[in-house]
Enzyme design. Structure first.
Site, short mmCIF file in Angstrom:
data_model
loop_
_atom_site.label_atom_id
_atom_site.label_comp_id
_atom_site.label_asym_id
_atom_site.label_seq_id
_atom_site.Cartn_x
_atom_site.Cartn_y
_atom_site.Cartn_z
N ASN A 29 -7.65 -2.21 14.27
CA ASN A 29 -9.02 -2.58 13.91
C ASN A 29 -9.06 -3.80 13.00
OD1 ASN A 29 -8.12 -1.55 11.51
ND2 ASN A 29 -9.65 0.06 11.31
N HIS B 25 -7.27 -4.30 10.26
CA HIS B 25 -7.02 -4.11 8.83
C HIS B 25 -5.71 -4.76 8.41
CE1 HIS B 25 -4.94 -0.04 9.75
NE2 HIS B 25 -4.01 -0.76 9.18
N ASP C 163 0.82 -1.22 0.00
CA ASP C 163 0.00 0.00 0.00
C ASP C 163 0.85 1.26 0.00
OD1 ASP C 163 0.98 -0.40 2.58
OD2 ASP C 163 -0.98 -0.59 3.51
N GLU D 245 -9.86 -1.61 5.25
CA GLU D 245 -10.55 -1.27 6.49
C GLU D 245 -11.76 -2.20 6.71
OE1 GLU D 245 -9.06 0.53 8.46
OE2 GLU D 245 -8.53 2.52 7.74
C1 GLP Z 1 -0.58 0.64 8.55
C2 GLP Z 1 -0.24 -0.23 7.34
C3 GLP Z 1 -0.44 -1.70 7.63
C4 GLP Z 1 0.19 -2.07 8.96
C5 GLP Z 1 -0.50 -1.29 10.06
C6 GLP Z 1 0.03 -1.62 11.44
O1 GLP Z 1 -1.89 1.03 8.58
N1 GLP Z 1 -0.98 0.13 6.18
O2 GLP Z 1 0.11 -2.46 6.56
O3 GLP Z 1 0.06 -3.44 9.19
O4 GLP Z 1 -0.26 0.08 9.81
O5 GLP Z 1 1.19 -0.88 11.69
P1 GLP Z 1 2.18 -1.16 12.89
O6 GLP Z 1 2.97 -2.35 12.49
O7 GLP Z 1 3.03 0.07 12.99
O8 GLP Z 1 1.36 -1.40 14.09
#
Ligand code: GLP
Length: 240
Positions: A136, A138, A67, A143
């Site tokens: 959440n 995702h 992404d 989402e």
């Molecule tokens: C973002 C990314 C996800 C990732 C999530 C969790 O929203 N788009 O791919 O898994 O954050 O991030 P973190 O690993 O910093 O908790």
């Protein structure tokens, strides 16, 4: 779905990296599906170390990222292109034309989504997809409520996701409102999926995943529809 409960973030990172190291040694032309966020940083550090020790090379491998924020240029410190450069690509030998990330500044974002699907198809699909998980539930930026068969698309980020990611920006207002993400259908086409979760903030999402039923309100639960998923979690994320 195979579950691996580990004691610490460091152990999770070592085991996740070992998985990729073995896959790369078996197939130097591996197509890696990569993720951003704080969770995979330790895994990338272990991969860099293995590269420096001569155990692996990325020379023939390819990367496709999940992404990217809409509206951020690749040299913006919070763009995912910048993140990948600084956390992994600048330290290993993968040719720059082998690395793919959606273009957040593309003039037509829907067209960019179509192009990105073609990039993945032309590579023959993703061999191993690394995933983190949002609070959440995702994955990528899919989402809650995203259809399980969604392709790469533009999303409006929820306020929960923008707040969770605001720690990387100077203020909440600076967090982009939209992003491009591989869809859940795109992600599920990877031949093998490795999901990582660490820390108590992920416990609720991991509890939802542990129920074992696909539930569109918890996007990661779509992974129950896939036959080759490994979930690596530390105790804090796993709970009791
Ligand atoms: C973002 C990314 C996800 C990732 C999530 C969790 O929203 N788009 O791919 O898994 O954050 O991030 P973190 O690993 O910093 O908790």
């Amino acid at each position: 779905m195979r579950w691996h409960v580990v004691e610490s973030y460091e152990e999770m990172s070592r085991k996740a990296a070992a998985f990729f190291i073995e896959a790369l040694q078996e197939n130097p032309r591996l197509v890696l599906g990569l993720a951003t966020g704080s969770t995979p940083v330790g895994t990338y550090q272990e991969l860099i170390r293995a590269f420096r020790e001569g155990k692996i090379s990325f020379q023939q491998a390819f990367a496709v990222n999940l992404d990217e924020y809409a509206g951020l240029p690749p040299d913006h410190p919070q763009s995912y292109a910048y993140f990948m450069e600084s956390e992994l690509f600048a330290h290993v030998d993968m040719p720059s034309h082998h690395r793919h990330i959606p273009k957040g500044l593309a003039p037509d974002l829907d067209e960019e989504c179509r192009r990105y699907e073609e990039v993945i198809a032309d590579l023959g699909g993703v061999d191993v997809q690394l995933l983190g998980i949002g609070v959440n539930g995702h994955i990528g930026f899919n989402e809650p409520g995203t259809p399980f068969d969604a392709r790469t698309h533009v999303v409006e980020l929820t306020s929960s996701t923008r707040q969770a990611n605001a720690r990387f920006f100077d203020s909440l207002e600076e967090v982009p409102t939209h992003a491009i993400t591989m869809g859940l259908g795109t992600i599920r086409e990877a031949r093998h999926i490795l999901l990582l979760a660490s820390g108590p903030s992920k416990r609720e999402a991991i509890q939802a995943l542990r129920k074992g039923e696909p539930d569109p309100q918890w996007p990661a639960t779509c992974l129950w529809l896939h036959d080759h998923v490994d979930v690596m979690v530390d105790r804090e994320a796993y709970g009791e």
